[in-house]
Design a protein around this motif. Structure first.
Motif, PDB file in Angstrom:
ATOM      1  N   LEU A  11      24.146 -12.188 -36.994  1.00  0.00           N
ATOM      2  CA  LEU A  11      23.879 -10.762 -36.838  1.00  0.00           C
ATOM      3  C   LEU A  11      23.706 -10.379 -35.372  1.00  0.00           C
ATOM      4  N   SER A  12      22.994 -11.200 -34.623  1.00  0.00           N
ATOM      5  CA  SER A  12      22.808 -10.876 -33.196  1.00  0.00           C
ATOM      6  C   SER A  12      24.118 -10.987 -32.427  1.00  0.00           C
ATOM      7  N   SER A  13      24.992 -11.909 -32.819  1.00  0.00           N
ATOM      8  CA  SER A  13      26.281 -12.022 -32.137  1.00  0.00           C
ATOM      9  C   SER A  13      27.179 -10.819 -32.439  1.00  0.00           C
ATOM     10  N   GLU A  14      26.909 -10.120 -33.536  1.00  0.00           N
ATOM     11  CA  GLU A  14      27.652  -8.902 -33.881  1.00  0.00           C
ATOM     12  C   GLU A  14      27.021  -7.652 -33.261  1.00  0.00           C
ATOM     13  N   GLY A  15      25.932  -7.834 -32.515  1.00  0.00           N
ATOM     14  CA  GLY A  15      25.300  -6.700 -31.833  1.00  0.00           C
ATOM     15  C   GLY A  15      24.144  -6.085 -32.585  1.00  0.00           C
ATOM     16  N   VAL A  16      23.678  -6.744 -33.641  1.00  0.00           N
ATOM     17  CA  VAL A  16      22.549  -6.225 -34.413  1.00  0.00           C
ATOM     18  C   VAL A  16      21.258  -6.657 -33.717  1.00  0.00           C
ATOM     19  N   ARG A  35      29.091  -1.381 -42.904  1.00  0.00           N
ATOM     20  CA  ARG A  35      28.950  -1.528 -44.363  1.00  0.00           C
ATOM     21  C   ARG A  35      28.642  -2.973 -44.741  1.00  0.00           C
ATOM     22  N   LEU A  36      29.338  -3.918 -44.115  1.00  0.00           N
ATOM     23  CA  LEU A  36      29.092  -5.327 -44.405  1.00  0.00           C
ATOM     24  C   LEU A  36      27.684  -5.730 -43.979  1.00  0.00           C
ATOM     25  N   LEU A  37      27.278  -5.308 -42.809  1.00  0.00           N
ATOM     26  CA  LEU A  37      25.948  -5.654 -42.318  1.00  0.00           C
ATOM     27  C   LEU A  37      24.859  -5.059 -43.201  1.00  0.00           C
ATOM     28  N   LEU A  38      25.077  -3.852 -43.696  1.00  0.00           N
ATOM     29  CA  LEU A  38      24.095  -3.231 -44.588  1.00  0.00           C
ATOM     30  C   LEU A  38      23.943  -4.008 -45.889  1.00  0.00           C
ATOM     31  N   ARG A  39      24.977  -4.708 -46.285  1.00  0.00           N
ATOM     32  CA  ARG A  39      24.883  -5.521 -47.494  1.00  0.00           C
ATOM     33  C   ARG A  39      24.209  -6.868 -47.212  1.00  0.00           C
ATOM     34  N   ILE A  40      24.279  -7.340 -45.963  1.00  0.00           N
ATOM     35  CA  ILE A  40      23.680  -8.629 -45.599  1.00  0.00           C
ATOM     36  C   ILE A  40      22.195  -8.488 -45.270  1.00  0.00           C
ATOM     37  N   LEU A  41      21.794  -7.354 -44.701  1.00  0.00           N
ATOM     38  CA  LEU A  41      20.403  -7.184 -44.259  1.00  0.00           C
ATOM     39  C   LEU A  41      19.374  -7.384 -45.373  1.00  0.00           C
ATOM     40  N   VAL A  54      19.485  -9.426 -47.791  1.00  0.00           N
ATOM     41  CA  VAL A  54      19.375 -10.874 -48.001  1.00  0.00           C
ATOM     42  C   VAL A  54      18.460 -11.470 -46.932  1.00  0.00           C
ATOM     43  N   LEU A  55      18.654 -11.055 -45.696  1.00  0.00           N
ATOM     44  CA  LEU A  55      17.804 -11.541 -44.606  1.00  0.00           C
ATOM     45  C   LEU A  55      16.355 -11.113 -44.837  1.00  0.00           C
ATOM     46  N   ASP A  56      16.168  -9.878 -45.304  1.00  0.00           N
ATOM     47  CA  ASP A  56      14.813  -9.404 -45.611  1.00  0.00           C
ATOM     48  C   ASP A  56      14.178 -10.227 -46.736  1.00  0.00           C
ATOM     49  N   ASP A  57      14.962 -10.548 -47.759  1.00  0.00           N
ATOM     50  CA  ASP A  57      14.437 -11.346 -48.879  1.00  0.00           C
ATOM     51  C   ASP A  57      14.063 -12.756 -48.437  1.00  0.00           C
ATOM     52  N   VAL A  58      14.840 -13.355 -47.562  1.00  0.00           N
ATOM     53  CA  VAL A  58      14.518 -14.692 -47.049  1.00  0.00           C
ATOM     54  C   VAL A  58      13.217 -14.628 -46.241  1.00  0.00           C
ATOM     55  N   ALA A  59      13.082 -13.593 -45.413  1.00  0.00           N
ATOM     56  CA  ALA A  59      11.847 -13.443 -44.628  1.00  0.00           C
ATOM     57  C   ALA A  59      10.646 -13.240 -45.545  1.00  0.00           C
ATOM     58  N   GLY A 110      13.398  -3.302 -39.280  1.00  0.00           N
ATOM     59  CA  GLY A 110      14.465  -2.330 -39.054  1.00  0.00           C
ATOM     60  C   GLY A 110      15.508  -2.938 -38.133  1.00  0.00           C
ATOM     61  N   TYR A 111      16.748  -2.469 -38.254  1.00  0.00           N
ATOM     62  CA  TYR A 111      17.847  -3.043 -37.468  1.00  0.00           C
ATOM     63  C   TYR A 111      18.717  -1.940 -36.891  1.00  0.00           C
ATOM     64  N   LYS A 112      19.247  -2.218 -35.699  1.00  0.00           N
ATOM     65  CA  LYS A 112      20.190  -1.313 -35.044  1.00  0.00           C
ATOM     66  C   LYS A 112      21.473  -2.073 -34.747  1.00  0.00           C
ATOM     67  N   LEU A 113      22.584  -1.357 -34.791  1.00  0.00           N
ATOM     68  CA  LEU A 113      23.883  -1.877 -34.359  1.00  0.00           C
ATOM     69  C   LEU A 113      24.279  -1.040 -33.167  1.00  0.00           C
ATOM     70  N   GLY A 114      24.080  -1.606 -31.979  1.00  0.00           N
ATOM     71  CA  GLY A 114      24.267  -0.801 -30.772  1.00  0.00           C
ATOM     72  C   GLY A 114      23.185   0.263 -30.743  1.00  0.00           C
ATOM     73  N   GLU A 115      23.590   1.521 -30.739  1.00  0.00           N
ATOM     74  CA  GLU A 115      22.638   2.627 -30.765  1.00  0.00           C
ATOM     75  C   GLU A 115      22.482   3.229 -32.159  1.00  0.00           C
ATOM     76  N   ARG A 116      23.271   2.751 -33.113  1.00  0.00           N
ATOM     77  CA  ARG A 116      23.220   3.277 -34.474  1.00  0.00           C
ATOM     78  C   ARG A 116      22.152   2.545 -35.282  1.00  0.00           C
ATOM     79  N   ILE A 117      21.386   3.303 -36.048  1.00  0.00           N
ATOM     80  CA  ILE A 117      20.353   2.733 -36.892  1.00  0.00           C
ATOM     81  C   ILE A 117      21.010   2.258 -38.188  1.00  0.00           C
ATOM     82  N   LEU A 118      20.929   0.950 -38.431  1.00  0.00           N
ATOM     83  CA  LEU A 118      21.442   0.415 -39.693  1.00  0.00           C
ATOM     84  C   LEU A 118      20.417   0.583 -40.799  1.00  0.00           C
TER      85      LEU A 118
END
Length: 183
Positions: free
Chosen positions: A123-128, A78-84, A86-91, A166-174
């Protein structure tokens, strides 16, 4: 009076030896064997119940740990879905930087680039991980097609371009990647 004591039977019973017949010994032995068998059956039943209770406790502990891990993963998701976004907007902002920036403005942009790198590192250190799209075939499990276009040099269902990462957390699609697909 001594005769009276003997007639009461208290002294007489103590004085007379008790003689067991072989039939009595067999009955006592059978009773003892039955009692021993009953005790063994009870012990086996108690051991079985103990083993079952121990296994159930281990299963509950494992289930609790699995549910706890799922809860943590869900909260992280849930937290990562709220941060992504922001990362997309910066890109997206970096994609539209004017080419004629002066040096002072360039330092400001470099500061935002540092923020983007730090956020990406977190994000990458959290497995994204980023879902790859360049040169890939369209996969509805990983990608979301926003257009289908007839373009020379691309095979049918090959990704032409990426609109949003697009982003994944482990095998789950975020977040599935938004892509343009060749028709």
């Amino acid at each position: 009076m001594a005769d009276e004591l003997n007639t009461n039977g208290s002294d007489a019973a103590e004085a007379a030896p008790v003689i067991e017949t072989p039939a009595d010994s067999a009955a006592v032995l059978a009773a003892l064997e039955a009692a021993a068998q009953t005790a063994q059956d009870e012990a086996a039943d108690y051991k079985d119940r103990w083993l079952r209770a121990t296994a159930e406790a281990q299963n509950m502990r494992r289930r609790f740990e699995r549910e706890r891990a799922d809860l943590i993963l869900s909260a992280n998701e849930r937290l990562l879905l709220r941060i992504l976004p922001v990362l997309d907007d910066v890109a997206l902002a970096f994609a539209h930087i004017p080419a004629d920036l002066n040096e002072q403005d360039q330092q400001w942009v470099n500061g935002f680039a540092l923020i983007q790198r730090k956020l990406s590192h977190i994000l990458s250190s959290e497995g994204v991980t980023v879902i790859e799209t360049d040169g890939q075939g369209f996969d509805p499990a990983l990608h979301e097609a926003i257009t289908h276009e007839a373009v020379e040099g691309y095979q049918t269902n090959q990704i032409i371009g990426e609109v949003r990462k697009g982003y994944k957390l482990g095998e789950r699609i975020l977040q599935p990647a938004l892509v343009r697909v060749a028709q």
